[in-house]
Design an enzyme around this catalytic site. Structure first.
Site, PDB file in Angstrom:
ATOM      1  CD  GLU A  33      -2.252   2.402  -3.457  1.00  0.00           C
ATOM      2  OE1 GLU A  33      -3.444   2.695  -3.668  1.00  0.00           O
ATOM      3  OE2 GLU A  33      -1.744   2.437  -2.320  1.00  0.00           O
TER       4      GLU A  33
ATOM      5  CG  ASP B 286      -1.841   1.154   1.290  1.00  0.00           C
ATOM      6  OD1 ASP B 286      -2.753   1.215   0.450  1.00  0.00           O
ATOM      7  OD2 ASP B 286      -1.670   2.021   2.184  1.00  0.00           O
TER       8      ASP B 286
END
Length: 554
Positions: free
Chosen positions: A277, A209
């Protein structure tokens, strides 16, 4: 016996070209009647997931958390939050997935933790405790203002005052999500230890993330942005975050040093992988930097195809730029996830099975790996929720100009006529829209023309074509709303044409082009006598000799 006997286990690059099915556990299936999905629900539906023909699953956070950001605020990196089950449930899930030939990747939220994490609880007690420097602390300016003008993605200053230390701490997201200090070697070692814990439990990889947020730069003000361009979740005209060029608060060169350490750890476990990401103004450049060289991340994805721009020229632009920049790196592409408006609504294709098939074919014919968000195989539209129904902090903060992420996170409909769509026996944490019931899994299973069956057919077809999975790619100039490209692998060359127009299109094609005998019905273009005819939203794929020249023209 090898874990996956149907695959070449002598190679560990299964991830290269893999299709990864993203599961948002809260909304997948509830088995204990509390209205929240759980790990047992994932186990109970693994046969369904395997039937899609995907290679792996990605589990959004299930870790112990106060749930201020629904699991992206981790208070125990090694714990399963009781609402999702137990660590033993997770172990059973991994074993059951592996039995079905599915690999398991999990979210890792490394750049920040929850403010309830014991590390932060200790860090905030004083300026001289053993973990005092584990988070990013800074003194105020002489007038008491925050150290810099940095903004948080969820609104307001990225600095939060703490009265115990009489200092500010950095949080790029919520104030309850303080940023870890990756300039401290002890922090890096501790984080790598948390990652190793899950590797030892048999996970096959990690979705990382906001991975470009791990390190910050000098404590200097960011300059203003000349133009606000819609893009990453925080870059909007209603959010001060979008008013700055984020030169100092993320995507720092030192981040590559950590990524190399992380890759070295993963390389100790052959066959594991990572997908980062990336949210950045130059996200494509960061994707290239973070995946090149073989000693960083295996792959990255960005928000470049997660905007509301669906015109073929807008889709083609980031793909061609990526190919020009990535070198030996590897991209991962997605058209939807848990942070953006659902694809069917965002790209104005609600109820349009033909167009949704086209979008899926577009995704599956690109060079790179693929993430497929739960519900995309059903064509679910965005749920329309009232302000009172929102739970997402971003939606609550920026309402009504931005309605947040709840609309793409509503429960998956399994049975059209069952209470709560078969998701739960109790009222779910977010309501299941009536518009989703006709698109439920059981209805689409019974309809051979459904998007669900088309998804299975296209995924199975792609899996049989090495050129689509791992091949090189060449793009042709856009012709009359038709994207034309070539994929080539070990002497096999495939021609691909995708018609984004609502009208039939005809193009010149090599006379040697031959449609594939095993092409499923969604691939409906016709190649004949040097012409390719594509119906509206048509898809065409053919095999062609290397020496046959293709210059698509009307």
């Amino acid at each position: 016996m090898p874990l996956f006997p149907d695959q070449d286990v002598s190679r560990h690059d299964w991830w290269r070209g893999a299709v990864i099915y993203q599961i948002y556990p809260r909304s997948f299936l509830d088995t204990d009647g509390d209205g929240i999905g759980d790990l047992q629900g994932v186990i109970d539906r693994l046969d369904y997931i395997a039937s899609l023909g995907v290679d792996a699953i990605w589990l959004s956070p299930f870790f112990t958390s106060p749930m201020k950001d629904f699991g992206y605020d981790v208070s125990d990196y090694r714990g399963v939050d009781p609402m999702f089950g137990t660590l033993e449930d997770f172990d059973r899930l991994v074993a059951a997935a592996h039995e079905r030939g599915l690999r398991v990747t999990i979210d890792q939220v490394l750049s920040h933790s929850s403010d309830q994490h014991p590390w932060f609880q200790e860090s905030r007690q004083s300026r001289d405790n053993p973990r005092a420097d584990w988070y990013v602390w800074a003194d105020p300016k002489p007038d008491g203002a925050p150290p810099t003008n940095w903004q948080a993605i969820f609104g307001g200053s990225a600095w939060q005052w703490d009265t115990r230390r009489c200092q500010y701490y950095l949080h790029n997201f919520l104030a309850e999500q303080p940023d870890l200090n990756f300039r401290n070697p002890e922090v890096v070692e501790a984080i790598l230890g948390e990652v190793r814990f899950w590797l030892e439990r048999g996970v096959d990889g990690f979705r990382l993330d906001a991975i470009n947020f791990c390190t910050h730069g000098e404590l200097k003000d960011n300059p203003p942005r000349e133009e606000i361009a819609e893009g990453f979740i925080g870059v909007r005209s209603d959010n001060p975050y979008g008013y700055q060029r984020h030169l100092h608060d993320k995507t720092q060169p030192e981040n590559l040093i950590f990524l190399q350490r992380l890759r070295a750890l993963l390389d100790e476990y052959p066959g594991t992988t990572s997908v980062g990401e990336v949210g950045d103004d130059d996200a494509l450049g960061v994707m290239a930097d973070y995946t090149r060289g073989g000693n960083r991340l295996h792959m990255c994805y960005s928000f470049n195809l997660l905007t509301d721009r669906a015109a073929p020229e807008d889709l083609l632009a980031p793909l061609t730029e990526m190919e020009a920049r990535i070198g030996d790196g590897w991209p991962c592409w997605a058209l939807g996830n848990h942070d953006v408006t659902r694809l069917a609504t965002r790209w104005r294709a609600e109820g349009d099975t033909a167009r949704l098939r086209l979008y899926l074919a577009f995704l599956l014919t690109q060079r790179g790996s693929v993430c497929l968000y739960q519900g995309e195989e059903l064509g679910l539209p965005e749920a329309e929720l009232t302000f009172e129904q929102l739970v997402d902090p971003a939606g609550i903060t920026f309402w009504p100009s931005y309605k947040g992420r709840d609309g793409c996170r509503t429960p998956l409909p399994w049975r059209a006529d069952a209470p709560h769509g078969g998701f739960s026996t109790a009222s779910p944490w977010l309501p299941l829209p009536d518009a989703h019931r006709p698109l439920a899994v059981d209805r689409q299973e019974d309809n051979p023309d459904s998007l669900l069956h088309a998804t299975r057919a296209l995924l199975a077809f792609r899996r049989r074509q090495p050129a689509l999975v791992k091949g090189e790619i060449r793009y042709h100039p856009l012709h009359d709303d038709v994207i034309c490209l070539e994929r080539e692998h070990r002497g096999e060359r495939l021609l691909v044409a995708l018609n984004f127009a609502d009208e039939t299109r005809a193009l010149d094609a090599p006379r040697e082009a031959r449609p594939l005998d095993d092409a499923p019905s969604p691939i409906n273009g016709t190649w004949q006598d040097g012409r390719l005819t594509l119906p509206p939203c048509g898809i065409a794929i053919a095999r062609c000799p290397d020496d046959a020249r293709w210059v698509p023209a009307p």
